[in-house]
Design a protein around this motif. Structure first.
Motif, PDB file in Angstrom:
ATOM      1  N   VAL A  34       0.785  -1.190  -0.172  1.00  0.00           N
ATOM      2  CA  VAL A  34       0.153  -0.135  -0.016  1.00  0.00           C
ATOM      3  C   VAL A  34       0.946   1.143   0.002  1.00  0.00           C
ATOM      4  O   VAL A  34       2.049   1.165   0.457  1.00  0.00           O
ATOM      5  N   VAL A  35       0.369   2.353  -0.624  1.00  0.00           N
ATOM      6  CA  VAL A  35       1.184   3.692  -0.517  1.00  0.00           C
ATOM      7  C   VAL A  35       1.168   4.046   0.837  1.00  0.00           C
ATOM      8  O   VAL A  35       2.269   4.734   1.382  1.00  0.00           O
ATOM      9  N   ASN A  36      -0.203   4.276   1.595  1.00  0.00           N
ATOM     10  CA  ASN A  36       0.171   4.935   2.814  1.00  0.00           C
ATOM     11  C   ASN A  36      -0.537   3.996   3.927  1.00  0.00           C
ATOM     12  O   ASN A  36      -1.900   3.952   4.123  1.00  0.00           O
ATOM     13  N   PRO A  37       0.157   3.314   4.571  1.00  0.00           N
ATOM     14  CA  PRO A  37      -0.323   2.310   5.623  1.00  0.00           C
ATOM     15  C   PRO A  37      -1.119   2.886   6.737  1.00  0.00           C
ATOM     16  O   PRO A  37      -1.866   2.413   7.141  1.00  0.00           O
ATOM     17  N   GLU A  38      -0.663   4.011   7.148  1.00  0.00           N
ATOM     18  CA  GLU A  38      -1.398   4.796   8.313  1.00  0.00           C
ATOM     19  C   GLU A  38      -2.849   4.808   7.557  1.00  0.00           C
ATOM     20  O   GLU A  38      -3.684   5.021   8.430  1.00  0.00           O
ATOM     21  N   GLN A  39      -2.897   5.429   6.584  1.00  0.00           N
ATOM     22  CA  GLN A  39      -4.447   5.876   6.010  1.00  0.00           C
ATOM     23  C   GLN A  39      -5.238   4.678   5.734  1.00  0.00           C
ATOM     24  O   GLN A  39      -6.248   4.819   6.296  1.00  0.00           O
ATOM     25  N   ASN A  83       7.556  -3.217   9.201  1.00  0.00           N
ATOM     26  CA  ASN A  83       8.547  -2.419   9.750  1.00  0.00           C
ATOM     27  C   ASN A  83       9.769  -2.144   8.742  1.00  0.00           C
ATOM     28  O   ASN A  83      10.362  -1.030   8.775  1.00  0.00           O
ATOM     29  N   THR A  84       9.774  -2.789   7.718  1.00  0.00           N
ATOM     30  CA  THR A  84      10.634  -2.682   6.631  1.00  0.00           C
ATOM     31  C   THR A  84      10.123  -2.418   5.423  1.00  0.00           C
ATOM     32  O   THR A  84      11.108  -1.931   4.443  1.00  0.00           O
ATOM     33  N   GLU A  85       8.682  -2.604   5.125  1.00  0.00           N
ATOM     34  CA  GLU A  85       8.555  -2.592   3.788  1.00  0.00           C
ATOM     35  C   GLU A  85       7.072  -1.955   3.683  1.00  0.00           C
ATOM     36  O   GLU A  85       6.506  -1.757   4.805  1.00  0.00           O
ATOM     37  N   PRO A  86       6.667  -1.078   2.517  1.00  0.00           N
ATOM     38  CA  PRO A  86       5.324  -0.400   2.564  1.00  0.00           C
ATOM     39  C   PRO A  86       4.269  -1.558   2.515  1.00  0.00           C
ATOM     40  O   PRO A  86       3.401  -1.580   1.411  1.00  0.00           O
ATOM     41  N   LEU A  87       4.174  -2.332   3.423  1.00  0.00           N
ATOM     42  CA  LEU A  87       3.204  -3.500   3.235  1.00  0.00           C
ATOM     43  C   LEU A  87       2.268  -3.277   4.403  1.00  0.00           C
ATOM     44  O   LEU A  87       2.580  -2.995   5.544  1.00  0.00           O
ATOM     45  N   ILE A  88       0.825  -3.775   4.464  1.00  0.00           N
ATOM     46  CA  ILE A  88       0.070  -3.974   5.386  1.00  0.00           C
ATOM     47  C   ILE A  88      -0.021  -5.662   5.569  1.00  0.00           C
ATOM     48  O   ILE A  88      -0.261  -6.265   4.635  1.00  0.00           O
ATOM     49  N   LYS A 124     -14.738 -12.844   5.637  1.00  0.00           N
ATOM     50  CA  LYS A 124     -14.184 -11.401   6.134  1.00  0.00           C
ATOM     51  C   LYS A 124     -12.614 -11.287   5.699  1.00  0.00           C
ATOM     52  O   LYS A 124     -12.343 -10.163   5.712  1.00  0.00           O
ATOM     53  N   VAL A 125     -11.903 -12.440   5.318  1.00  0.00           N
ATOM     54  CA  VAL A 125     -10.754 -11.964   4.853  1.00  0.00           C
ATOM     55  C   VAL A 125     -11.075 -11.206   3.498  1.00  0.00           C
ATOM     56  O   VAL A 125     -10.169 -10.243   3.260  1.00  0.00           O
ATOM     57  N   GLU A 126     -12.025 -11.760   2.834  1.00  0.00           N
ATOM     58  CA  GLU A 126     -12.203 -11.102   1.404  1.00  0.00           C
ATOM     59  C   GLU A 126     -12.825  -9.632   1.806  1.00  0.00           C
ATOM     60  O   GLU A 126     -12.296  -8.665   1.040  1.00  0.00           O
ATOM     61  N   GLU A 127     -13.550  -9.508   2.602  1.00  0.00           N
ATOM     62  CA  GLU A 127     -14.174  -8.102   2.953  1.00  0.00           C
ATOM     63  C   GLU A 127     -12.931  -7.189   3.620  1.00  0.00           C
ATOM     64  O   GLU A 127     -13.031  -6.050   2.837  1.00  0.00           O
ATOM     65  N   LEU A 128     -12.066  -7.565   4.263  1.00  0.00           N
ATOM     66  CA  LEU A 128     -10.822  -6.832   4.537  1.00  0.00           C
ATOM     67  C   LEU A 128     -10.075  -6.361   3.508  1.00  0.00           C
ATOM     68  O   LEU A 128      -9.583  -5.132   3.382  1.00  0.00           O
ATOM     69  N   LEU A 129      -9.489  -7.518   2.560  1.00  0.00           N
ATOM     70  CA  LEU A 129      -8.640  -7.097   1.627  1.00  0.00           C
ATOM     71  C   LEU A 129      -9.272  -6.437   0.794  1.00  0.00           C
ATOM     72  O   LEU A 129      -8.479  -5.136   0.079  1.00  0.00           O
ATOM     73  N   GLN A 130     -10.624  -6.228   0.465  1.00  0.00           N
ATOM     74  CA  GLN A 130     -11.322  -5.344  -0.533  1.00  0.00           C
ATOM     75  C   GLN A 130     -11.246  -3.936   0.093  1.00  0.00           C
ATOM     76  O   GLN A 130     -10.996  -2.902  -0.635  1.00  0.00           O
ATOM     77  N   LEU A 131     -11.169  -3.590   1.489  1.00  0.00           N
ATOM     78  CA  LEU A 131     -11.319  -2.606   2.152  1.00  0.00           C
ATOM     79  C   LEU A 131      -9.907  -1.971   2.245  1.00  0.00           C
ATOM     80  O   LEU A 131      -9.605  -0.833   2.039  1.00  0.00           O
ATOM     81  N   ILE A 132      -8.948  -2.913   2.331  1.00  0.00           N
ATOM     82  CA  ILE A 132      -7.526  -2.429   2.267  1.00  0.00           C
ATOM     83  C   ILE A 132      -7.147  -1.842   0.901  1.00  0.00           C
ATOM     84  O   ILE A 132      -6.559  -0.656   0.642  1.00  0.00           O
TER      85      ILE A 132
END
Length: 474
Positions: free
Chosen positions: A402-407, A444-449, A465-473
């Motif tokens: 992801v580009v902006n993990p915090e967002q 901690n080391t990569e732009p990953l969630i 729920k995995v699919e729901e969350l991955l879509q939201l991410i």
């Protein structure tokens, strides 16, 4: 010609990078000097009667020996005597640092990284972790200064004849320590597939096999990719890669083995396969080891990471123990274990920590305890974990760039905040929704969630729920 120095190889918990570009003998020499100065200063501030010596070992990568020689030269020039343990796993360095009362230890390893990588892991007195914020940043800064001095022509200290390098082996006392976690005479007859991945686990298995034979322990080892080979002809020793799981699984089935065990390159992590050849998620092994320790020591404290928790908490509660959730990361877990005198700490990533091992992680102690548990219960490994996998099905970890993990984390938190039963911020966000929960955390080391999900006895809900969350991410 001015030597180039790239310190991007310094990570949170160790040093690792591409050979030549980031990891080379120049860096290794400066690291030896800076680390030597660091542990000398640290030891002077303690009341411990430790000797001014550092233990050093290496994995079997083709550049590891030359890096070890360069670090040794730097350590000598800082006023440190060096004990060369030869080809070792990381946990042998942990053990040797404590056993030989050294003021520090160095393991040259890239563990499960690609073949063009190498690196170093550092510990201080009593095998205490040296990580970012706990010495590693200072060592990095000192390396920069030393590099400037070296390239400016300023005089720097040279090797002193009184500081030496001697070879030693701690294999025998280390193996005896491993055996202290179990009662060998109570182990049942068993066939175990062991896959060293052409890393350095093989010599420990060979010595354990010798000791088992001497003690008439009825364990038979089926050895796969056993010999160390730095070219890794069967693939990098990373059992998390599905293709790398095939050899262990096939050997379990071909030999009708009771279980299979595979290690990463420096064997500080071990991975399990049941008698049906199924790979077992590390989460459920944390629950098994929690059970193994609480059966021996009731009311003890165990630590677990926050990615998936329900199974470990239930096991601890059932046996009268105390399960405490902590942020993932070896330095943090070791520190918290010391604070709480926890007997065991486990991460679903297959890092397992033990109080009696100096709060360090080991890839050998876990399988010995699991084998003992199989013998005690007279249940197969599949039977031991089937209740947990049915009660608390889990997704395994999903990683998304992801580009902006915090967002992204803020968006997910907003989506579930109002209907959540509980929200915990120990490590990322852990949200309990009653019949399911998830943990979402930044790398901690990569732009990953990184996402982990578990439910209460509902695999259909898990998939949804995995699919729901991955879509939201996304």
């Amino acid at each position: 010609m001015k030597s180039t120095l790239d310190l991007s190889s310094f990570k949170n918990n160790d040093i690792r990078g591409i050979i030549g570009e980031q990891i080379n003998e120049h860096l290794a020499f400066l690291l030896g000097k800076a680390f030597g100065e660091h542990v000398l200063f640290a030891s002077a501030e303690t009341s411990l009667d430790s000797l001014a010596q550092v233990v050093i070992g290496r994995d079997n990568r083709e550049t590891s020996l030359s890096l070890q020689k360069a670090i040794t030269k730097g350590l000598n020039e800082s006023g440190i005597s060096v004990i060369d343990l030869g080809m070792t796993g990381t946990e042998e360095i942990y053990f040797a640092t404590r056993h030989l009362r050294a003021i520090g230890g160095v393991q040259i390893t890239a563990s499960h990284n690609p073949i063009n990588y190498n690196g170093m892991k550092l510990v201080g007195i009593d095998a205490s972790p040296i990580s970012k914020g706990n010495g590693l940043d200072q060592i990095k800064q000192r390396i920069e200064v030393l590099d400037q001095e070296l390239n400016s022509g300023l005089p720097i200290s040279r090797v002193q004849p009184s500081y030496s390098c001697r070879t030693a082996s701690i294999l025998a006392p280390y193996v005896e320590h491993l055996l202290s976690y179990i009662t060998p005479s109570k182990l049942s007859p068993m066939k175990i597939v062991v896959n060293a991945g052409n890393g350095v686990a093989g010599h420990v298995i060979d010595d354990l096999e010798k000791r088992f034979n001497e003690l008439n322990v009825p364990i038979t080892f089926i050895k796969v990719h056993h010999s160390p080979d730095g070219k890794f002809p069967n693939g990098i020793p990373n059992p998390l890669i599905k293709e790398n799981q095939i050899a262990t699984r096939d050997a379990v089935l071909a030999h009708s083995a009771d279980l299979g065990i595979a290690w990463d390159g420096d064997f500080d992590r071990c991975f399990f396969f049941d008698e049906q050849g199924n790979y077992i998620e590390g989460y459920y092994i944390v629950g098994l080891l929690t059970e193994a320790f609480l059966l021996k020591e009731s009311n003890a404290t165990v630590l677990h990471d926050m990615r998936m928790t329900w199974n470990t908490i239930e096991v601890a509660n059932k046996l009268g123990g105390n399960a405490v959730g902590v942020k993932a990361g070896h330095a943090l877990i070791k520190e918290k274990m010391r604070e709480l005198n926890a007997v065991y700490g486990g991460e679903m990533s297959a890092h397992h920590y033990f109080r009696d091992f100096g709060y360090c992680d080991s890839g050998m102690i876990p399988w010995l305890l699991v084998v003992e548990l199989i013998s005690k219960t007279q249940q197969s490994l599949h039977q031991l974990i089937s209740s947990s996998t049915n009660k608390f099905p889990s997704s395994g970890e999903s990683n998304r760039e992801v580009v902006n993990p915090e967002q992204v984390m803020g968006r997910v938190l907003s989506r579930y905040r109002e209907s959540a039963v509980d929200i915990d911020h120990t490590d990322g966000i852990s949200i309990n929704m009653g019949e399911w929960r998830f943990n979402l955390r930044k790398s901690n080391t990569e732009p990953l969630i990184r996402l982990n999900v578990e439910t209460r006895q509902d695999r259909t809900l898990l998939s949804q729920k995995v699919e729901e969350l991955l879509q939201l991410i996304k």
